[in-house]
Design a protein around this motif. Structure first.
Motif, PDB file in Angstrom:
ATOM      1  N   ASN A   1      40.192 -10.794  -4.435  1.00  0.00           N
ATOM      2  CA  ASN A   1      40.737 -10.398  -3.137  1.00  0.00           C
ATOM      3  C   ASN A   1      39.684  -9.714  -2.274  1.00  0.00           C
ATOM      4  O   ASN A   1      38.497  -9.638  -2.649  1.00  0.00           O
TER       5      ASN A   1
ATOM      6  N   TRP B   1      42.298  -8.572   9.694  1.00  0.00           N
ATOM      7  CA  TRP B   1      42.777  -8.544   8.311  1.00  0.00           C
ATOM      8  C   TRP B   1      44.032  -7.685   8.151  1.00  0.00           C
ATOM      9  O   TRP B   1      44.744  -7.821   7.166  1.00  0.00           O
TER      10      TRP B   1
ATOM     11  N   GLU C   1      46.823  -9.744   7.618  1.00  0.00           N
ATOM     12  CA  GLU C   1      46.734 -10.599   6.423  1.00  0.00           C
ATOM     13  C   GLU C   1      46.888  -9.842   5.113  1.00  0.00           C
ATOM     14  O   GLU C   1      46.760 -10.432   4.031  1.00  0.00           O
ATOM     15  N   GLY C   2      47.076  -8.518   5.189  1.00  0.00           N
ATOM     16  CA  GLY C   2      47.245  -7.763   3.945  1.00  0.00           C
ATOM     17  C   GLY C   2      46.024  -6.949   3.524  1.00  0.00           C
ATOM     18  O   GLY C   2      45.994  -6.411   2.405  1.00  0.00           O
TER      19      GLY C   2
ATOM     20  N   TYR D   1      44.533  -9.105   0.324  1.00  0.00           N
ATOM     21  CA  TYR D   1      44.482 -10.537   0.662  1.00  0.00           C
ATOM     22  C   TYR D   1      43.686 -11.302  -0.392  1.00  0.00           C
ATOM     23  O   TYR D   1      42.543 -10.949  -0.703  1.00  0.00           O
TER      24      TYR D   1
ATOM     25  N   ASP E   1      37.446 -19.866   2.942  1.00  0.00           N
ATOM     26  CA  ASP E   1      37.804 -18.816   3.896  1.00  0.00           C
ATOM     27  C   ASP E   1      36.551 -18.349   4.632  1.00  0.00           C
ATOM     28  O   ASP E   1      35.443 -18.349   4.084  1.00  0.00           O
TER      29      ASP E   1
END
Ligand SMILES: [Zn+2]
Ligand SMILES: [Zn+2]
Lengths: 111, 296, 296, 111
Positions: free
Chosen positions: D46, D86, D89-90, D94, D100
């Motif tokens: 992550n 972000w 997006e968590g 994420y 990505d």
């Protein structure tokens, strides 16, 4: 059979107009279209098909010569397939793929 | 010694300090700007900000081409011309403003419309040309002359809420590492039908729209003159020539697309470049009657 | 009647004709611009082109805030200040230039540094504010004051070869169709560590880089004032707040990214907005000693 | 087994730095990386992993506090995952996906 079912599924693409061309298409810059994936003769749908399709089905203005001359896009209009000049992609022969983005830009001359 | 391009005066160090402090410029970059001769064709909405920023940055010699006079209807976008200068030749009005901005640089006035008779000899005195004109015939004319004079062309245009930017004929001659860049005619071999053309006078224009393209034209000119500024951009342009589109309407408001390279059978890059003259070329006939070339 | 915002004089029709001809402007749009009061905080590299284009477009009242004097090292990028005005208050130098550009508009000079003592009452006289300042503490200050004064904030910044642009606090109050827009503090609740900050004086800046952001700030201001210009853009910004990044180095040179919306527990949007004052807030302490708020 | 083979395949991503942060990373703006697809504890890779990874493996400058403070990206740095903040997006949680694009931008203050 296979051809028919593909054709029925349709080919979703996005067509955009800029530089004043949007005025010929109901003053709308972005159009989401679903084309048949094969033309009447069974060939894959290409840019030549799209240009005809736009004239016949999407253009709201009677002045076709503002967009098409001699069966192709008039001089001074750039055609971009996924942000690259269509001359790099085979022009009329380019076979459209799902979710392709086609942008027609009229060259500006003002300053 | 005035006009010396091998060193800077104390007040030049002070004036340009904030850009010289950058590693991409430095003393050698500032001297390269001072040595450079840049021609701006058209002193309207594009030429006004382009000239202001290039003069401020210390381009040593700036040529100014325009055959028009300042009109009240220019002023909402042509920010170097003031209301007091209404009726004055645009080259004189521009020179007055640019001189007040920077007395260290040389300004050369060309108070005439560019034509096939004078374009090549005008461009040959310069290292880069900016096309800030406003109709198809002059755009072909400036590009053809740039091909013959073998100098890069910074091309900008705007109408209503949209603008376009491109660096053409760059490099003007193929090098070991890079092919010759396309000219205007390589990209658009045929002119648009006359009835499809709108000028800023007819279609209207927002000041900041044409302004942003004019400022970016100054930036692209500096990138041509300062190699350290273009390393990254060069690498990613191998695929083709970038073409920047701006629209005040859209989000994102900028879009960059990739254009083709030089065209093998381009009239300008082959026949005209070899003949080294435009004198027998009829721009009016080529572009149609709605855009006579003698009106810039 | 001078200053009337319900009609235009003949020479105003002439002056603004090329933008009024556009359906997005027209007479009603031009009257909206004439009625508008816009505050420009900072008359440096961003404020110079922003002020020039807004004055040229016919914004009826333009407020000018700056406590600095014109210096020779400003001139390579601050194109409304001339060498003859070295040492003059920037607000006076700006007023002189803008007045020569357009005598139809009202210019209000605020020849002082914005501080927590005067920011709110200064902003409350205007409809939109442009943050053209150059350090973190003033950027929080301008944003906090915009939240309290309930006006949209056009935010621009630049350094070396890069620039950034954002429209904040827009709309300043939630409407039926749109949530309140984020403020500067919603996006950046904590200031950067003082040692990580570079100013244009220290890091350097290219004129056209800051220039392009300044011109785009003028454009965003006009979009706030002219609803017909933002239909398309509004639709595509429902997801979040657009943030535009420019880099002279890269290709493509512009990138648009999507930022978060307003933050529920934002200090400015809650506590400060309710208290309606900044007078007890210590910007110097908040941002650290390297950025005292009394220096614009 | 499955986890191991996935991890061996690697997770290709692009990391970009802007607004002066590139100076901390060999003055290079764009980096193509291949991360393990699972971290040491078997969790999917992550953003928290990426930030640590950049500090430990990619940073060429000793001044870590110009990039990371209190185990997260310092205030004034925007993190964008595929061009979106972000925070949408968590953030740290994420989980990175193949190809990505992660952009770290330092906010500019000059004018
Ligand atoms: Zn050519
Ligand atoms: Zn807030």
């Amino acid at each position: 059979m296979d051809t028919d079912s593909k054709s029925a599924q349709g080919l979703p693409i996005v067509v955009e107009f800029s530089g004043g061309l949007e005025l010929l298409f109901s003053n709308q810059r972005k159009h989401k279209l679903s084309l048949p994936s094969r033309d009447g003769k069974g060939h894959a749908t290409n840019m030549a098909y799209l240009v005809r399709y736009l004239c016949d089905n999407l253009m709201s203005d009677a002045r076709q010569d503002m967009f098409v001359v001699d069966d192709t896009v008039r001089p001074g209009v750039l055609v971009l397939i996924n942000d690259a000049d269509w001359e790099l992609e085979g022009e009329h022969q380019y076979e459209l793929k799902k979710n392709d983005n086609v942008l027609f830009v009229s060259t500006l001359h003002g300053g | 010694e005035p006009g010396c391009t091998r060193s800077l005066k104390v007040q030049e160090y002070k004036r340009y300090g904030r850009q010289m402090i950058m590693p991409e410029v430095g003393l050698s970059g500032q001297l390269a700007l001072k040595k450079a001769r840049v021609l701006i064709v058209g002193l309207g909405g594009l030429g006004s900000p382009a000239a202001a920023y290039l003069a401020a940055a210390g381009i040593g010699t700036i040529g100014l081409v325009d055959g028009d006079k300042v009109e009240l209807s220019n002023l909402h976008r042509q920010i170097i011309h003031t209301a007091d200068n209404e009726g004055m030749e645009k080259v004189d009005s521009a020179r007055k403003f640019l001189h007040s901005l920077n007395k260290e640089i040389k300004l050369v006035a060309h108070p005439y419309h560019l034509s096939s008779k004078n374009a090549v000899e005008t461009l040959e005195e310069y290292d880069v040309v900016l096309d800030c004109t406003d109709r198809p015939a002059t755009r072909y004319l400036v590009s053809d002359a740039a091909v013959i004079a073998k100098i890069p062309l910074v091309h900008g245009s705007a109408l209503q809420t949209e603008g376009q930017l491109m660096v053409l004929n760059n490099p003007p001659i193929a090098t070991a590492s890079k092919k010759k860049g396309p000219c205007y005619r390589c990209i658009w071999p045929k002119p648009p039908p006359p009835q499809s053309i709108l000028t800023c006078g007819e279609g209207g224009i927002l000041g900041p729209v044409v302004g942003v393209i004019g400022v970016l034209m100054a930036m692209e000119t500096m990138k041509i003159l300062l190699p350290a500024l273009r390393t990254n951009a060069d690498e990613s342009t191998r695929k083709g020539t970038p073409f920047l589109l701006y629209s005040a309407y859209l989000n994102p408001s900028f879009k960059s697309v990739t254009m083709r390279g030089a065209r093998e059978n381009c009239l300008a890059c082959t026949t005209m470049a070899n003949g080294r003259t435009l004198k027998n070329y009829g721009y009016d006939t080529f572009c149609g009657l709605s855009c006579p070339v003698n009106i810039l």
